[in-house]
Design a protein around this motif. Structure first.
Motif, PDB file in Angstrom:
ATOM      1  N   ILE A   1      -0.801  -0.855  -4.324  1.00 35.61           N
ATOM      2  CA  ILE A   1      -2.130  -0.224  -4.296  1.00 35.61           C
ATOM      3  C   ILE A   1      -1.902   1.094  -3.579  1.00 35.61           C
ATOM      4  CG2 ILE A   1      -2.804  -1.701  -2.321  1.00 35.61           C
ATOM      5  CD1 ILE A   1      -5.732  -1.379  -3.451  1.00 35.61           C
ATOM      6  N   ASP A   2      -1.662   2.148  -4.364  1.00 40.99           N
ATOM      7  CA  ASP A   2      -0.997   3.329  -3.805  1.00 40.99           C
ATOM      8  C   ASP A   2      -1.514   4.649  -4.357  1.00 40.99           C
ATOM      9  OD1 ASP A   2      -0.052   3.244  -6.367  1.00 40.99           O
ATOM     10  OD2 ASP A   2       2.063   3.370  -5.851  1.00 40.99           O
ATOM     11  N   GLY A   3      -2.670   4.625  -5.007  1.00 38.14           N
ATOM     12  CA  GLY A   3      -3.187   5.881  -5.556  1.00 38.14           C
ATOM     13  C   GLY A   3      -2.271   6.487  -6.604  1.00 38.14           C
TER      14      GLY A   3
ATOM     15  N   PRO B   1       0.823  -1.210   0.000  1.00 42.02           N
ATOM     16  CA  PRO B   1       0.000   0.000   0.000  1.00 42.02           C
ATOM     17  C   PRO B   1       0.861   1.265   0.000  1.00 42.02           C
ATOM     18  CG  PRO B   1      -0.572  -1.485   1.837  1.00 42.02           C
ATOM     19  CD  PRO B   1       0.751  -1.921   1.287  1.00 42.02           C
ATOM     20  N   GLY B   2       0.292   2.314  -0.591  1.00 36.02           N
ATOM     21  CA  GLY B   2       0.796   3.665  -0.386  1.00 36.02           C
ATOM     22  C   GLY B   2       0.180   4.201   0.899  1.00 36.02           C
ATOM     23  N   PRO B   3       0.104   5.514   1.056  1.00 39.58           N
ATOM     24  CA  PRO B   3      -0.447   6.066   2.306  1.00 39.58           C
ATOM     25  C   PRO B   3      -1.931   5.736   2.489  1.00 39.58           C
ATOM     26  CG  PRO B   3       0.258   7.828   0.804  1.00 39.58           C
ATOM     27  CD  PRO B   3       0.591   6.547   0.136  1.00 39.58           C
TER      28      PRO B   3
ATOM     29  N   LEU C   1      -5.503   6.580   0.761  1.00 39.56           N
ATOM     30  CA  LEU C   1      -6.459   5.488   0.568  1.00 39.56           C
ATOM     31  C   LEU C   1      -7.169   5.225   1.888  1.00 39.56           C
ATOM     32  CD1 LEU C   1      -4.045   4.987  -1.558  1.00 39.56           C
ATOM     33  CD2 LEU C   1      -4.989   2.686  -1.717  1.00 39.56           C
ATOM     34  N   GLU C   2      -8.325   4.603   1.819  1.00 36.96           N
ATOM     35  CA  GLU C   2      -9.015   4.107   3.008  1.00 36.96           C
ATOM     36  C   GLU C   2      -8.726   2.603   3.142  1.00 36.96           C
ATOM     37  OE1 GLU C   2     -10.547   5.940   5.269  1.00 36.96           O
ATOM     38  OE2 GLU C   2     -10.137   7.742   4.073  1.00 36.96           O
ATOM     39  N   PRO C   3      -8.700   2.080   4.377  1.00 36.21           N
ATOM     40  CA  PRO C   3      -8.428   0.640   4.553  1.00 36.21           C
ATOM     41  C   PRO C   3      -9.370  -0.244   3.722  1.00 36.21           C
ATOM     42  CG  PRO C   3      -8.383   1.754   6.671  1.00 36.21           C
ATOM     43  CD  PRO C   3      -8.826   2.786   5.669  1.00 36.21           C
ATOM     44  N   GLU C   4     -10.614   0.191   3.558  1.00 35.73           N
ATOM     45  CA  GLU C   4     -11.601  -0.599   2.804  1.00 35.73           C
ATOM     46  C   GLU C   4     -11.268  -0.653   1.314  1.00 35.73           C
ATOM     47  OE1 GLU C   4     -12.303   1.806   5.019  1.00 35.73           O
ATOM     48  OE2 GLU C   4     -12.940   0.472   6.638  1.00 35.73           O
TER      49      GLU C   4
ATOM     50  N   LEU D   1      -8.364  -6.368  -2.420  1.00 34.49           N
ATOM     51  CA  LEU D   1      -7.194  -7.018  -3.022  1.00 34.49           C
ATOM     52  C   LEU D   1      -6.786  -8.246  -2.203  1.00 34.49           C
ATOM     53  CD1 LEU D   1      -4.939  -7.137  -5.114  1.00 34.49           C
ATOM     54  CD2 LEU D   1      -3.731  -5.350  -3.822  1.00 34.49           C
ATOM     55  N   ALA D   2      -6.892  -8.131  -0.889  1.00 36.57           N
ATOM     56  CA  ALA D   2      -6.581  -9.293  -0.036  1.00 36.57           C
ATOM     57  C   ALA D   2      -7.598 -10.407  -0.260  1.00 36.57           C
ATOM     58  CB  ALA D   2      -6.563  -8.873   1.433  1.00 36.57           C
TER      59      ALA D   2
END
Ligand code: NAP
Length: 259
Positions: A251-253, A187-189, A224-227, A232-233
């Motif tokens: 997954i990083d915007g 993930p990105g932020p 990003l939001e956790p949801e 992807l998981a």
């Protein structure tokens, strides 16, 4: 239901990305083992999971403590059966003690490497015998874009996430013919507590407000939001992803799209 009656174990499930993944797995019919340190948050998560009609095993643990991995794994197997899907999500951020390497705190380095890299390795080791015997398994390691690029004043964090990608790729090679896939999500932020702390540190360092900084963190102009990470998981845990292994998926915007 993509994960009907599968048994999953999600570490760091009390909040943030792990919580979103645990709920998304339950939505898809998986029974979910959850661990973390914040008991009240874990208990409310357990209520939300069982409300979805699946089972939940809860064991609070500080994974930095010796023996914690064995206790958590043993409890989940006893309550739910052999783990078929492992999500190594629990992690410390760099913001608890950010410093340049020349001033780095050796104890912090040791602890962060243990929680972010050694603990995932130990969980992999524990779940693998059952996965190998059943010739089925999914291991998903929550790494970071900082597994691919540096993190200013966060050497231990970046080193741990680079290391986690090395573990992911090597283990994926070892079990590629055994029905087990091993992948990493980068993930990105993401809008979570650990990232709030990091942004607050960077905002102070750069003389900006948190809001000003947040708008520049991704090309999308937001975190990003956790949801937005959890689906992807679910995909990686499902049979649909049986041909995908050894990958480190961003997954990083759009943070890394320019290389
Ligand atoms: P978070 O909301 O702060 O959640 C972190 C989770 O890890 C919590 O459940 C926490 O448990 C658990 N944890 C931390 N240290 C632990 C320990 N010693 N023993 C047991 N559990 C421990 O942060 P998050 O952003 O969702 O982080 C989840 C994962 O995503 C981490 O591996 C992180 O590196 C990764 N990640 C996050 C971002 C981001 O921007 N947020 C980006 C890339 C990667 P308690 O709270 O119950 O103590």
């Amino acid at each position: 239901m993509k994960l009907q009656d599968r048994v999953a174990l999600v570490t760091g499930a009390s909040k943030g990305i792990g919580r979103a993944i645990a709920l998304a797995f339950a939505d898809e019919g998986a029974h979910v083992g959850i661990t973390g340190r914040a008991l009240d948050e874990l208990e409310s998560l357990r209520d939300e999971i069982v409300a979805r009609g699946v089972r939940c095993a809860l064991l609070p643990a500080d994974l930095a403590e010796p023996g914690a991995v064995d206790r958590v794994h043993g409890h989940v197997v006893q309550e739910l059966g052999p783990v078929e899907i492992l999500v190594n999500n629990a992690g410390m951020g760099s913001s608890a003690n950010p410093r340049p390497v020349v001033e780095y705190d050796d104890d912090f380095w040791e602890k962060l490497l243990y929680v972010n890299l050694t603990v995932p390795y130990l969980f992999c080791k524990r779940v693998l015998p059952d996965m190998l015997q059943r010739r089925h398994g999914r291991i998903i390691n929550i790494a970071s874009i900082n597994g691919k690029i540096g993190s200013l004043h966060g050497a231990a964090y970046a080193a741990s996430k680079h290391g986690l990608l090395g573990l992911t790729r090597t283990l994926a090679m070892e079990v590629v013919k055994d029905g087990i896939t091993v992948n990493a999500i980068c993930p990105g932020p993401v809008h979570t507590l650990v990232n709030d702390l990091r942004i607050a540190y960077d905002a102070r360092r750069l003389g900006k407000t948190v809001e000003e900084l947040e708008a520049t963190l991704t090309p999308m102009g937001r975190r990003l939001e956790p949801e937005e990470v959890a689906p992807l998981a679910v995909y990686l845990a499902s049979d649909d992803a049986r041909a995908m292994t050894g990958q480190a998926i961003n997954i990083d915007g759009g943070v890394l799209m320019t290389g």
